[in-house]
Design a protein around this motif. Structure first.
Motif, PDB file in Angstrom:
ATOM      1  N   ILE A   1     -24.341 -62.364 -27.791  1.00 37.15           N
ATOM      2  CA  ILE A   1     -24.327 -62.304 -26.336  1.00 37.15           C
ATOM      3  C   ILE A   1     -24.209 -60.842 -25.908  1.00 37.15           C
ATOM      4  O   ILE A   1     -23.294 -60.150 -26.341  1.00 37.15           O
ATOM      5  CB  ILE A   1     -23.150 -63.133 -25.762  1.00 37.15           C
ATOM      6  N   TYR A   2     -25.135 -60.417 -25.095  1.00 38.83           N
ATOM      7  CA  TYR A   2     -25.107 -59.065 -24.535  1.00 38.83           C
ATOM      8  C   TYR A   2     -25.211 -59.180 -23.021  1.00 38.83           C
ATOM      9  O   TYR A   2     -26.112 -59.851 -22.518  1.00 38.83           O
ATOM     10  CB  TYR A   2     -26.307 -58.254 -25.054  1.00 38.83           C
ATOM     11  N   TYR A   3     -24.314 -58.510 -22.336  1.00 37.74           N
ATOM     12  CA  TYR A   3     -24.365 -58.471 -20.863  1.00 37.74           C
ATOM     13  C   TYR A   3     -24.441 -59.872 -20.253  1.00 37.74           C
ATOM     14  O   TYR A   3     -25.325 -60.175 -19.458  1.00 37.74           O
ATOM     15  CB  TYR A   3     -25.530 -57.599 -20.376  1.00 37.74           C
ATOM     16  N   GLU A   4     -23.522 -60.707 -20.698  1.00 44.19           N
ATOM     17  CA  GLU A   4     -23.331 -62.034 -20.091  1.00 44.19           C
ATOM     18  C   GLU A   4     -24.467 -63.026 -20.298  1.00 44.19           C
ATOM     19  O   GLU A   4     -24.595 -63.990 -19.535  1.00 44.19           O
ATOM     20  CB  GLU A   4     -23.035 -61.896 -18.576  1.00 44.19           C
ATOM     21  N   VAL A  31     -22.503 -65.455 -30.940  1.00 39.33           N
ATOM     22  CA  VAL A  31     -21.450 -64.500 -31.287  1.00 39.33           C
ATOM     23  C   VAL A  31     -21.138 -63.722 -30.016  1.00 39.33           C
ATOM     24  O   VAL A  31     -22.047 -63.158 -29.400  1.00 39.33           O
ATOM     25  CB  VAL A  31     -21.909 -63.533 -32.404  1.00 39.33           C
ATOM     26  N   CYS A  32     -19.882 -63.746 -29.608  1.00 42.21           N
ATOM     27  CA  CYS A  32     -19.516 -63.056 -28.362  1.00 42.21           C
ATOM     28  C   CYS A  32     -18.077 -62.556 -28.454  1.00 42.21           C
ATOM     29  O   CYS A  32     -17.308 -62.975 -29.320  1.00 42.21           O
ATOM     30  CB  CYS A  32     -19.674 -63.995 -27.165  1.00 42.21           C
ATOM     31  N   PHE A  33     -17.741 -61.685 -27.527  1.00 39.73           N
ATOM     32  CA  PHE A  33     -16.382 -61.159 -27.484  1.00 39.73           C
ATOM     33  C   PHE A  33     -15.462 -62.064 -26.652  1.00 39.73           C
ATOM     34  O   PHE A  33     -14.279 -62.219 -26.943  1.00 39.73           O
ATOM     35  CB  PHE A  33     -16.398 -59.741 -26.907  1.00 39.73           C
ATOM     36  N   ALA A  34     -16.053 -62.676 -25.632  1.00 36.22           N
ATOM     37  CA  ALA A  34     -15.246 -63.400 -24.638  1.00 36.22           C
ATOM     38  C   ALA A  34     -14.380 -64.497 -25.248  1.00 36.22           C
ATOM     39  O   ALA A  34     -13.327 -64.841 -24.688  1.00 36.22           O
ATOM     40  CB  ALA A  34     -16.167 -63.986 -23.575  1.00 36.22           C
ATOM     41  N   TYR A  49     -23.377 -68.816 -21.603  1.00 37.21           N
ATOM     42  CA  TYR A  49     -23.854 -68.378 -22.916  1.00 37.21           C
ATOM     43  C   TYR A  49     -24.615 -69.501 -23.649  1.00 37.21           C
ATOM     44  O   TYR A  49     -25.677 -69.262 -24.232  1.00 37.21           O
ATOM     45  CB  TYR A  49     -22.690 -67.914 -23.800  1.00 37.21           C
ATOM     46  N   GLY A  69     -17.245 -61.981 -31.956  1.00 37.07           N
ATOM     47  CA  GLY A  69     -17.810 -60.689 -32.325  1.00 37.07           C
ATOM     48  C   GLY A  69     -17.079 -59.619 -31.545  1.00 37.07           C
ATOM     49  O   GLY A  69     -16.324 -59.923 -30.628  1.00 37.07           O
ATOM     50  N   GLY A  70     -17.280 -58.407 -31.897  1.00 39.21           N
ATOM     51  CA  GLY A  70     -16.658 -57.331 -31.130  1.00 39.21           C
ATOM     52  C   GLY A  70     -17.637 -56.194 -31.093  1.00 39.21           C
ATOM     53  O   GLY A  70     -18.837 -56.404 -31.132  1.00 39.21           O
ATOM     54  N   ILE A  71     -17.144 -55.030 -31.034  1.00 33.12           N
ATOM     55  CA  ILE A  71     -18.019 -53.876 -31.192  1.00 33.12           C
ATOM     56  C   ILE A  71     -17.869 -53.503 -32.667  1.00 33.12           C
ATOM     57  O   ILE A  71     -16.768 -53.253 -33.124  1.00 33.12           O
ATOM     58  CB  ILE A  71     -17.572 -52.695 -30.285  1.00 33.12           C
ATOM     59  N   VAL A  74     -18.915 -58.182 -37.486  1.00 37.20           N
ATOM     60  CA  VAL A  74     -18.267 -59.482 -37.316  1.00 37.20           C
ATOM     61  C   VAL A  74     -17.321 -59.646 -38.511  1.00 37.20           C
ATOM     62  O   VAL A  74     -17.662 -59.279 -39.640  1.00 37.20           O
ATOM     63  CB  VAL A  74     -19.347 -60.592 -37.291  1.00 37.20           C
TER      64      VAL A  74
HETATM   65  C1  FMN Z   1     -23.684 -53.686 -25.131  1.00 33.05           C
HETATM   66  C2  FMN Z   1     -22.864 -54.904 -25.430  1.00 33.05           C
HETATM   67  C3  FMN Z   1     -22.710 -55.879 -24.453  1.00 33.05           C
HETATM   68  C4  FMN Z   1     -21.936 -57.025 -24.723  1.00 33.05           C
HETATM   69  N1  FMN Z   1     -21.770 -57.962 -23.747  1.00 33.05           N
HETATM   70  C5  FMN Z   1     -20.982 -59.033 -24.001  1.00 33.05           C
HETATM   71  C6  FMN Z   1     -20.741 -59.994 -22.980  1.00 33.05           C
HETATM   72  O1  FMN Z   1     -21.237 -59.921 -21.863  1.00 33.05           O
HETATM   73  N2  FMN Z   1     -19.927 -61.046 -23.280  1.00 33.05           N
HETATM   74  C7  FMN Z   1     -19.348 -61.196 -24.508  1.00 33.05           C
HETATM   75  O2  FMN Z   1     -18.612 -62.148 -24.694  1.00 33.05           O
HETATM   76  N3  FMN Z   1     -19.585 -60.305 -25.491  1.00 33.05           N
HETATM   77  C8  FMN Z   1     -20.365 -59.229 -25.267  1.00 33.05           C
HETATM   78  N4  FMN Z   1     -20.579 -58.305 -26.247  1.00 33.05           N
HETATM   79  C9  FMN Z   1     -20.025 -58.536 -27.587  1.00 33.05           C
HETATM   80  C10 FMN Z   1     -21.125 -59.044 -28.506  1.00 33.05           C
HETATM   81  O3  FMN Z   1     -21.501 -60.360 -28.181  1.00 33.05           O
HETATM   82  C11 FMN Z   1     -20.687 -58.980 -29.956  1.00 33.05           C
HETATM   83  O4  FMN Z   1     -20.470 -57.621 -30.253  1.00 33.05           O
HETATM   84  C12 FMN Z   1     -21.700 -59.547 -30.909  1.00 33.05           C
HETATM   85  O5  FMN Z   1     -21.181 -59.411 -32.217  1.00 33.05           O
HETATM   86  C13 FMN Z   1     -23.039 -58.845 -30.797  1.00 33.05           C
HETATM   87  O6  FMN Z   1     -23.943 -59.416 -31.689  1.00 33.05           O
HETATM   88  P1  FMN Z   1     -24.582 -58.543 -32.873  1.00 33.05           P
HETATM   89  O7  FMN Z   1     -23.418 -58.214 -33.759  1.00 33.05           O
HETATM   90  O8  FMN Z   1     -25.575 -59.464 -33.499  1.00 33.05           O
HETATM   91  O9  FMN Z   1     -25.191 -57.324 -32.235  1.00 33.05           O
HETATM   92  C14 FMN Z   1     -21.333 -57.181 -25.995  1.00 33.05           C
HETATM   93  C15 FMN Z   1     -21.515 -56.183 -26.960  1.00 33.05           C
HETATM   94  C16 FMN Z   1     -22.260 -55.067 -26.692  1.00 33.05           C
HETATM   95  C17 FMN Z   1     -22.424 -54.013 -27.761  1.00 33.05           C
END
Ligand code: FMN
Length: 92
Positions: A1-4, A31-34, A49, A69-71, A74
């Protein structure tokens, strides 16, 4: 999930393969942070999502999984969860 939202490329993939997906069983993971906010964001995750993915899958969706997920990478815990979930899907 990127940008909601799920990635545009994923949504487009589902739209382009809609006919093939009608005949298949699907399972969705995101995979998301929320998800770290637990029950406070359950509705949000479901509606923002997962729903956009569900809406583009015409066939049966047998299960969904939300991973943390985070920054950065994973965690191994989440990868283990995904593996166990995927193995469980084989029973469907
Ligand atoms: C630029 C960016 C935007 C993100 N936006 C969201 C978001 O809106 N909501 C959320 O829950 N997680 C968000 N995340 C967390 C990602 O969902 C998480 O890092 C995920 O592991 C990303 O997938 P990837 O590892 O395949 O890139 C964001 C992460 C990044 C880097």
């Amino acid at each position: 999930i990127y940008y909601e939202r799920p990635l545009k490329s994923i949504l487009e993939f589902l739209e382009e393969h809609s006919t093939e997906l009608e005949k298949k069983k699907a399972a969705i993971f995101i995979v998301c942070f929320a998800v770290v906010f637990g029950s406070l964001v359950r509705w949000h995750i479901q509606n923002h999502y997962i729903k956009p993915l569900m809406e583009r899958i015409p066939g049966e969706v047998i299960d969904t999984l939300v991973l943390r997920g985070g920054i950065g990478n994973v965690s191994e815990d989440e990868i283990g969860k995904a593996k166990r979930w995927a193995i469980g899907l084989l029973d469907f």
